[in-house]
Scaffold this active site. Structure first.
Site, PDB file in Angstrom:
ATOM      1  N   LYS A   1     -30.183  76.774 -51.593  1.00 52.49           N
ATOM      2  CA  LYS A   1     -30.138  76.197 -52.952  1.00 52.49           C
ATOM      3  C   LYS A   1     -28.996  75.197 -53.095  1.00 52.49           C
ATOM      4  CE  LYS A   1     -27.918  78.586 -56.181  1.00 52.49           C
ATOM      5  NZ  LYS A   1     -26.848  78.021 -57.039  1.00 52.49           N
ATOM      6  N   ASN A   2     -27.819  75.579 -52.615  1.00 51.70           N
ATOM      7  CA  ASN A   2     -26.648  74.740 -52.861  1.00 51.70           C
ATOM      8  C   ASN A   2     -26.615  73.480 -52.008  1.00 51.70           C
ATOM      9  OD1 ASN A   2     -25.915  76.462 -54.864  1.00 51.70           O
ATOM     10  ND2 ASN A   2     -24.353  77.552 -53.679  1.00 51.70           N
TER      11      ASN A   2
ATOM     12  N   ARG B   1     -25.234  74.408 -63.364  1.00 54.59           N
ATOM     13  CA  ARG B   1     -23.927  73.797 -63.144  1.00 54.59           C
ATOM     14  C   ARG B   1     -24.044  72.476 -62.374  1.00 54.59           C
ATOM     15  NH1 ARG B   1     -18.298  73.529 -63.866  1.00 54.59           N
ATOM     16  NH2 ARG B   1     -17.434  72.786 -61.940  1.00 54.59           N
TER      17      ARG B   1
ATOM     18  N   ARG C   1     -32.933  81.943 -59.899  1.00 55.08           N
ATOM     19  CA  ARG C   1     -32.265  80.641 -59.688  1.00 55.08           C
ATOM     20  C   ARG C   1     -32.047  80.370 -58.211  1.00 55.08           C
ATOM     21  NH1 ARG C   1     -27.892  79.900 -64.239  1.00 55.08           N
ATOM     22  NH2 ARG C   1     -27.805  77.948 -63.120  1.00 55.08           N
TER      23      ARG C   1
ATOM     24  N   CYS D   1     -24.060  79.639 -64.036  1.00 54.77           N
ATOM     25  CA  CYS D   1     -23.669  81.053 -64.076  1.00 54.77           C
ATOM     26  C   CYS D   1     -22.335  81.214 -64.793  1.00 54.77           C
ATOM     27  CB  CYS D   1     -23.534  81.615 -62.659  1.00 54.77           C
ATOM     28  SG  CYS D   1     -25.105  82.074 -61.921  1.00 54.77           S
TER      29      CYS D   1
ATOM     30  N   ARG E   1     -14.841  77.144 -64.968  1.00 57.87           N
ATOM     31  CA  ARG E   1     -15.544  76.090 -64.250  1.00 57.87           C
ATOM     32  C   ARG E   1     -15.305  74.690 -64.838  1.00 57.87           C
ATOM     33  NH1 ARG E   1     -21.234  78.277 -62.089  1.00 57.87           N
ATOM     34  NH2 ARG E   1     -20.558  77.127 -60.275  1.00 57.87           N
ATOM     35  N   PRO E   2     -14.057  74.241 -64.894  1.00 61.01           N
ATOM     36  CA  PRO E   2     -13.787  72.893 -65.402  1.00 61.01           C
ATOM     37  C   PRO E   2     -14.341  71.822 -64.466  1.00 61.01           C
ATOM     38  CG  PRO E   2     -11.790  73.836 -64.466  1.00 61.01           C
ATOM     39  CD  PRO E   2     -12.840  74.909 -64.397  1.00 61.01           C
ATOM     40  N   ILE E   3     -14.375  70.571 -64.936  1.00 59.10           N
ATOM     41  CA  ILE E   3     -14.852  69.467 -64.087  1.00 59.10           C
ATOM     42  C   ILE E   3     -13.789  68.377 -63.958  1.00 59.10           C
ATOM     43  CG2 ILE E   3     -17.338  69.822 -64.425  1.00 59.10           C
ATOM     44  CD1 ILE E   3     -17.132  67.463 -66.509  1.00 59.10           C
ATOM     45  N   ASP E   4     -12.525  68.752 -64.218  1.00 58.91           N
ATOM     46  CA  ASP E   4     -11.453  67.747 -64.189  1.00 58.91           C
ATOM     47  C   ASP E   4     -11.360  67.024 -62.838  1.00 58.91           C
ATOM     48  OD1 ASP E   4     -10.703  70.424 -63.425  1.00 58.91           O
ATOM     49  OD2 ASP E   4      -8.658  69.702 -63.157  1.00 58.91           O
ATOM     50  N   LEU E   5     -11.590  67.742 -61.748  1.00 53.42           N
ATOM     51  CA  LEU E   5     -11.455  67.103 -60.434  1.00 53.42           C
ATOM     52  C   LEU E   5     -12.580  66.095 -60.195  1.00 53.42           C
ATOM     53  CD1 LEU E   5     -10.435  70.261 -58.332  1.00 53.42           C
ATOM     54  CD2 LEU E   5      -8.968  68.603 -59.500  1.00 53.42           C
TER      55      LEU E   5
ATOM     56  N   ILE F   1     -11.597  82.697 -56.092  1.00 56.43           N
ATOM     57  CA  ILE F   1     -12.185  81.390 -56.432  1.00 56.43           C
ATOM     58  C   ILE F   1     -12.514  81.292 -57.925  1.00 56.43           C
ATOM     59  CG2 ILE F   1     -14.045  79.748 -55.918  1.00 56.43           C
ATOM     60  CD1 ILE F   1     -12.219  80.218 -53.524  1.00 56.43           C
TER      61      ILE F   1
ATOM     62  N   ASP G   1     -19.631  83.619 -53.051  1.00 56.97           N
ATOM     63  CA  ASP G   1     -21.032  83.932 -53.371  1.00 56.97           C
ATOM     64  C   ASP G   1     -21.513  85.215 -52.693  1.00 56.97           C
ATOM     65  OD1 ASP G   1     -20.956  81.594 -54.776  1.00 56.97           O
ATOM     66  OD2 ASP G   1     -22.114  80.430 -53.322  1.00 56.97           O
TER      67      ASP G   1
HETATM   68  C1  EPZ Z   1     -20.314  75.592 -55.812  1.00 53.42           C
HETATM   69  O1  EPZ Z   1     -19.921  75.613 -57.173  1.00 53.42           O
HETATM   70  C2  EPZ Z   1     -21.552  76.438 -55.715  1.00 53.42           C
HETATM   71  N1  EPZ Z   1     -22.604  75.862 -56.542  1.00 53.42           N
HETATM   72  C3  EPZ Z   1     -21.246  77.858 -56.132  1.00 53.42           C
HETATM   73  O2  EPZ Z   1     -22.397  78.629 -55.923  1.00 53.42           O
HETATM   74  C4  EPZ Z   1     -20.118  78.413 -55.272  1.00 53.42           C
HETATM   75  O3  EPZ Z   1     -19.763  79.679 -55.751  1.00 53.42           O
HETATM   76  C5  EPZ Z   1     -18.916  77.486 -55.313  1.00 53.42           C
HETATM   77  O4  EPZ Z   1     -19.301  76.126 -54.967  1.00 53.42           O
HETATM   78  C6  EPZ Z   1     -17.790  77.892 -54.382  1.00 53.42           C
HETATM   79  O5  EPZ Z   1     -18.278  77.976 -53.067  1.00 53.42           O
HETATM   80  C7  EPZ Z   1     -23.341  74.881 -56.067  1.00 53.42           C
HETATM   81  O6  EPZ Z   1     -23.174  74.397 -54.962  1.00 53.42           O
HETATM   82  C8  EPZ Z   1     -24.446  74.397 -56.943  1.00 53.42           C
HETATM   83  P1  EPZ Z   1     -16.122  74.552 -56.901  1.00 53.42           P
HETATM   84  P2  EPZ Z   1     -18.857  74.571 -57.712  1.00 53.42           P
HETATM   85  O7  EPZ Z   1     -16.057  73.245 -57.587  1.00 53.42           O
HETATM   86  O8  EPZ Z   1     -19.085  73.260 -57.084  1.00 53.42           O
HETATM   87  C9  EPZ Z   1     -12.300  75.137 -59.756  1.00 53.42           C
HETATM   88  C10 EPZ Z   1     -23.957  80.354 -56.403  1.00 53.42           C
HETATM   89  O9  EPZ Z   1     -23.877  81.564 -56.679  1.00 53.42           O
HETATM   90  N2  EPZ Z   1     -12.530  73.740 -60.157  1.00 53.42           N
HETATM   91  O10 EPZ Z   1     -15.788  74.607 -55.452  1.00 53.42           O
HETATM   92  O11 EPZ Z   1     -18.873  74.678 -59.182  1.00 53.42           O
HETATM   93  C11 EPZ Z   1     -13.398  76.053 -60.305  1.00 53.42           C
HETATM   94  O12 EPZ Z   1     -13.141  76.417 -61.638  1.00 53.42           O
HETATM   95  C12 EPZ Z   1     -22.991  79.352 -57.009  1.00 53.42           C
HETATM   96  O13 EPZ Z   1     -24.835  79.864 -55.669  1.00 53.42           O
HETATM   97  C13 EPZ Z   1     -11.613  73.123 -61.002  1.00 53.42           C
HETATM   98  O14 EPZ Z   1     -10.600  73.712 -61.389  1.00 53.42           O
HETATM   99  O15 EPZ Z   1     -17.522  75.228 -57.127  1.00 53.42           O
HETATM  100  C14 EPZ Z   1     -13.359  77.209 -59.353  1.00 53.42           C
HETATM  101  O16 EPZ Z   1     -12.336  78.079 -59.708  1.00 53.42           O
HETATM  102  C15 EPZ Z   1     -22.194  79.849 -58.125  1.00 53.42           C
HETATM  103  N3  EPZ Z   1     -11.857  71.845 -61.402  1.00 53.42           N
HETATM  104  C16 EPZ Z   1     -13.021  76.538 -58.025  1.00 53.42           C
HETATM  105  O17 EPZ Z   1     -12.457  75.262 -58.362  1.00 53.42           O
HETATM  106  C17 EPZ Z   1     -12.962  71.171 -60.996  1.00 53.42           C
HETATM  107  O18 EPZ Z   1     -13.117  69.988 -61.389  1.00 53.42           O
HETATM  108  C18 EPZ Z   1     -14.218  76.340 -57.091  1.00 53.42           C
HETATM  109  O19 EPZ Z   1     -15.190  75.535 -57.700  1.00 53.42           O
HETATM  110  C19 EPZ Z   1     -13.880  71.791 -60.139  1.00 53.42           C
HETATM  111  C20 EPZ Z   1     -13.654  73.104 -59.729  1.00 53.42           C
END
Ligand code: EPZ
Length: 424
Positions: free
Chosen positions: A22-23, A92, A397, A116, A121-125, A327, A305
């Site tokens: 999926k991812n 997401r 999902r 989920c 889950r911020p998007i600042d980065l 995480i 995950d």
């Molecule tokens: C991806 O989510 C996956 N989703 C998630 O899978 C997975 O758990 C996660 O990566 C970690 O491996 C998809 O690929 C669709 P991150 P993503 O950005 O991209 C913080 C599942 O069950 N962060 O690596 O959202 C964030 O809050 C799902 O299949 C910021 O602070 O993960 C978290 O604590 C759920 N600012 C950490 O980083 C940002 O701008 C990791 O998030 C972005 C993230």
């Protein structure tokens, strides 16, 4: 309301193919927005997150058709640069359209994404990355827009190797002038898969699976054919289900290097695991052993995950296991549900203490999120008697027809429609 009825206590046995990840599929589908002509993407199971993404592509003006597990996408005639709020809230990874759409149409007007409920889950980065490249970014905490200005490759240093931010920056820079470097990039296999797909379409992306990714901008991308990698999280979920039932199964169509970060845990549980590059056999002991300590980390660490499914197996291990979630700050919602089966798990902030019990009993429980839902199903497979699992839309999902997959492995799991089965 749909639910799963599980008659637990049966050892899993047999073999099964693991479906596509999926991812990987979700960012690959977002990437098609950048491509002129037809892309053919194999190994795409029917998952609700995939179907939502396909609907977004269609809304944007792409032609998408499905032939079995192959999706054919032609985004040549993209005509919109916005995504509707309900579509954004469904998942997401809808935010990954931001970079792709702004690059392709000059402007992307989206809403903050859903997905989920496992933390803030911020998007600042994501937004900082796009700004650094020269996109003008606006958000008011509800809407989020990116407008392409003079986009030129840059070095972008991520303070944390975010998967989504790495994907968004790749998509926003692949057609930019100059060279972009992402330092401290995510190394998850799904990033490499996205780059493989884009490179087949004409991109020049190097260094995925290392902490520094280089993207040399190209002028255009053309249709490509790609087979999505196997789902490493599904593989570990099925291994956990096998472990808790004392079973013996073989998983085919896996990519073994991607599963390696979880193998020490199954070893420590006392499982006998053997493998070659594309298949893995696991034989569980009659009683699992506790695992001293698991800490979730970015790849190649133990995946967040897999935390919930593995925790479920450890509920019946001999001894106490400690699991730290580093995480996401709120990824323990399944614990309350696992305890309904007689598990003995306590939580202190980001640490779960799993005191293994001799056996679980049947229960009525709900899925709290995708992987937490899988954990609850795994508990039901172990518990003698009939368990009812509700809110299974979370599972759909990311796991295709889970009851069918588990039935192929000797489990007794049925999906039923029952208006009255609502667990509060
Ligand atoms: C991806 O989510 C996956 N989703 C998630 O899978 C997975 O758990 C996660 O990566 C970690 O491996 C998809 O690929 C669709 P991150 P993503 O950005 O991209 C913080 C599942 O069950 N962060 O690596 O959202 C964030 O809050 C799902 O299949 C910021 O602070 O993960 C978290 O604590 C759920 N600012 C950490 O980083 C940002 O701008 C990791 O998030 C972005 C993230």
């Amino acid at each position: 309301m749909k639910c799963l009825k599980i008659n637990g206590g049966r050892k899993l046995k047999g073999s099964i193919d693991v479906h596509g990840a999926k991812n990987s599929i979700l960012p690959v589908l977002c990437a098609t927005v950048l491509i002129n002509g037809k892309s053919v993407i194999h190994n795409c199971p029917t998952l609700s997150d995939v179907e939502v993404t396909v609907n977004i592509l269609r809304y944007l003006g792409a032609n998408v058709s499905r032939e079995g597990n192959t999706l054919i996408v032609d985004a040549t005639s993209i005509s919109r640069s916005n995504i509707l709020e309900p579509q954004m809230k469904e998942l997401r990874s809808s935010i990954i359209f931001l970079g792709a759409l702004a690059s392709r149409t000059g402007q992307a007007c989206l809403y903050l994404p859903g997905g989920c409920d496992i933390g803030l889950r911020p998007i600042d980065l994501h937004l900082k990355g796009l700004k650094a490249l020269g996109y003008e970014v606006f958000t008011d905490g509800h809407n989020v827009c990116a407008t392409r200005r003079d986009v030129i490759g840059k070095e972008i240093v991520l303070p944390f190797p975010s998967v989504g931010a790495t994907e968004n920056i790749i998509l926003a820079s692949v057609l930019a002038k100059g060279t972009t470097t992402i330092v401290n990039a995510a190394r998850e296999p799904e990033i490499e898969d996205l780059a493989d797909f884009l490179n087949k379409a004409g991109a020049r992306i190097y260094g995925t699976s290392t902490p520094t990714i280089t993207i040399e901008g190209v002028n255009e991308l053309n249709g490509a054919e790609h087979t999505v990698i196997p789902d490493r999280i599904l593989a570990t979920t099925l291994m956990s289900a096998c472990a808790i039932t004392g079973g013996r199964i073989q998983l085919n169509n896996v990519c073994m290097p991607h599963i390696m970060p979880t193998l020490p845990v199954f070893d420590e549980m006392g499982c006998d695991v053997s493998y070659n590059y594309s298949s893995v056999k696991i034989k569980a002991p009659n009683r699992l052993k506790r695992v001293k300590s698991i800490e979730t980390m970015a790849y190649p660490g133990f995946p967040t995950d897999c935390q919930a499914p593995v925790m479920s197996a450890l509920c019946v291990a001999d001894g106490t296991s400690i699991i730290k979630e580093t995480i996401f700050e709120n990824r323990f919602k399944h614990i309350e549900q696992l305890n309904l089966f007689g598990a003995d798990i306590s939580v202190n902030d980001r640490i779960a203490v799993v005191n293994g019990v001799n056996s679980l009993h049947s229960a009525n429980a709900k899925c709290t999120d995708l992987r937490g839902g899988a954990a609850v199903v795994i508990a039901g497979l172990s518990a003698e008697g009939e368990s009812t699992i509700t809110d299974i839309q979370h599972i759909d999902r990311g796991y295709e027809n889970i009851e069918h997959q588990l039935s192929l492995l000797n489990a007794d799991v049925k999906r039923i429609d029952d208006e009255k089965q609502q667990i509060k």
